[in-house]
Design a protein around this motif. Structure first.
Motif, PDB file in Angstrom:
ATOM      1  N   GLY A  21       0.787  -1.372   0.018  1.00 44.30           N
ATOM      2  CA  GLY A  21       0.185  -0.005  -0.007  1.00 44.30           C
ATOM      3  C   GLY A  21       0.841   1.181   0.097  1.00 44.30           C
ATOM      4  N   ALA A  22       0.405   2.422  -0.515  1.00 47.61           N
ATOM      5  CA  ALA A  22       1.081   3.622  -0.688  1.00 47.61           C
ATOM      6  C   ALA A  22       1.332   4.117   0.301  1.00 47.61           C
ATOM      7  N   LYS A  23       0.576   4.195   1.778  1.00 45.96           N
ATOM      8  CA  LYS A  23       1.013   4.825   3.028  1.00 45.96           C
ATOM      9  C   LYS A  23       2.278   3.915   3.477  1.00 45.96           C
ATOM     10  N   ASP A  24       2.130   2.872   3.528  1.00 46.67           N
ATOM     11  CA  ASP A  24       3.048   2.172   4.236  1.00 46.67           C
ATOM     12  C   ASP A  24       4.540   2.053   3.364  1.00 46.67           C
ATOM     13  N   VAL A  25       4.466   2.059   2.241  1.00 47.18           N
ATOM     14  CA  VAL A  25       5.519   2.287   1.255  1.00 47.18           C
ATOM     15  C   VAL A  25       6.190   3.558   1.320  1.00 47.18           C
ATOM     16  N   PHE A  26       5.509   4.582   1.293  1.00 44.94           N
ATOM     17  CA  PHE A  26       5.981   5.979   1.580  1.00 44.94           C
ATOM     18  C   PHE A  26       6.601   6.166   2.864  1.00 44.94           C
ATOM     19  N   MET A  27       6.011   5.597   3.877  1.00 45.82           N
ATOM     20  CA  MET A  27       6.482   5.843   5.257  1.00 45.82           C
ATOM     21  C   MET A  27       7.952   5.048   5.316  1.00 45.82           C
ATOM     22  N   ARG A  28       7.851   3.802   4.944  1.00 47.99           N
ATOM     23  CA  ARG A  28       9.105   3.111   4.943  1.00 47.99           C
ATOM     24  C   ARG A  28      10.221   3.864   3.880  1.00 47.99           C
ATOM     25  N   ILE A  29       9.984   4.348   2.614  1.00 47.84           N
ATOM     26  CA  ILE A  29      10.846   5.207   2.126  1.00 47.84           C
ATOM     27  C   ILE A  29      11.319   6.422   3.022  1.00 47.84           C
ATOM     28  N   ARG A  30      10.408   6.897   3.716  1.00 45.65           N
ATOM     29  CA  ARG A  30      10.590   8.207   4.313  1.00 45.65           C
ATOM     30  C   ARG A  30      11.590   8.038   5.654  1.00 45.65           C
ATOM     31  N   LEU A  31      11.562   6.835   6.171  1.00 45.01           N
ATOM     32  CA  LEU A  31      12.233   6.368   7.441  1.00 45.01           C
ATOM     33  C   LEU A  31      13.386   5.806   7.076  1.00 45.01           C
ATOM     34  N   GLU A  32      13.720   5.040   6.024  1.00 42.34           N
ATOM     35  CA  GLU A  32      14.749   4.349   5.781  1.00 42.34           C
ATOM     36  C   GLU A  32      15.578   4.637   4.469  1.00 42.34           C
ATOM     37  N   VAL A  33      15.091   5.690   3.838  1.00 43.53           N
ATOM     38  CA  VAL A  33      15.749   5.895   2.486  1.00 43.53           C
ATOM     39  C   VAL A  33      15.999   7.639   2.241  1.00 43.53           C
ATOM     40  N   ASP A  34      14.672   8.275   2.504  1.00 42.44           N
ATOM     41  CA  ASP A  34      14.859   9.866   2.158  1.00 42.44           C
ATOM     42  C   ASP A  34      13.798  10.410   2.861  1.00 42.44           C
ATOM     43  N   ASN A  35      14.327  10.836   4.079  1.00 43.33           N
ATOM     44  CA  ASN A  35      13.467  11.591   4.950  1.00 43.33           C
ATOM     45  C   ASN A  35      12.877  12.696   4.545  1.00 43.33           C
TER      46      ASN A  35
END
Length: 74
Positions: A21-35
């Motif tokens: 899902g978009a929200k989970d993927v976005f949060m993971r990217i934000r936390l792990e790759v690109d804040n």
């Protein structure tokens, strides 16, 4: 969303993207790759899931995602 960002969070197939899902993927990217991941990225992820350019997302979907983004942003 770059394939590189998705790879870094363990998303390698369209099926994995849809399942997460978009929200989970976005949060993971934000936390792990690109804040600094932005709202356009969130729209892009949802667009990819729905098979649309993010500009074609329904207004209601964009508004819901915008609210989510603002809540995350604080």
């Amino acid at each position: 969303v770059s394939v590189e960002s998705l790879d870094k969070i363990g998303i390698h197939t369209p099926e994995e993207l849809c399942a997460a899902g978009a929200k989970d993927v976005f949060m993971r990217i934000r936390l792990e790759v690109d804040n600094g991941a932005c709202l356009s990225m969130l729209y892009g992820i949802e667009g990819a899931i729905q098979g649309l350019r993010w500009h074609q997302l329904p207004d209601e979907t964009k508004e819901e995602l915008k609210q989510f983004f603002n809540d995350v942003k604080g």
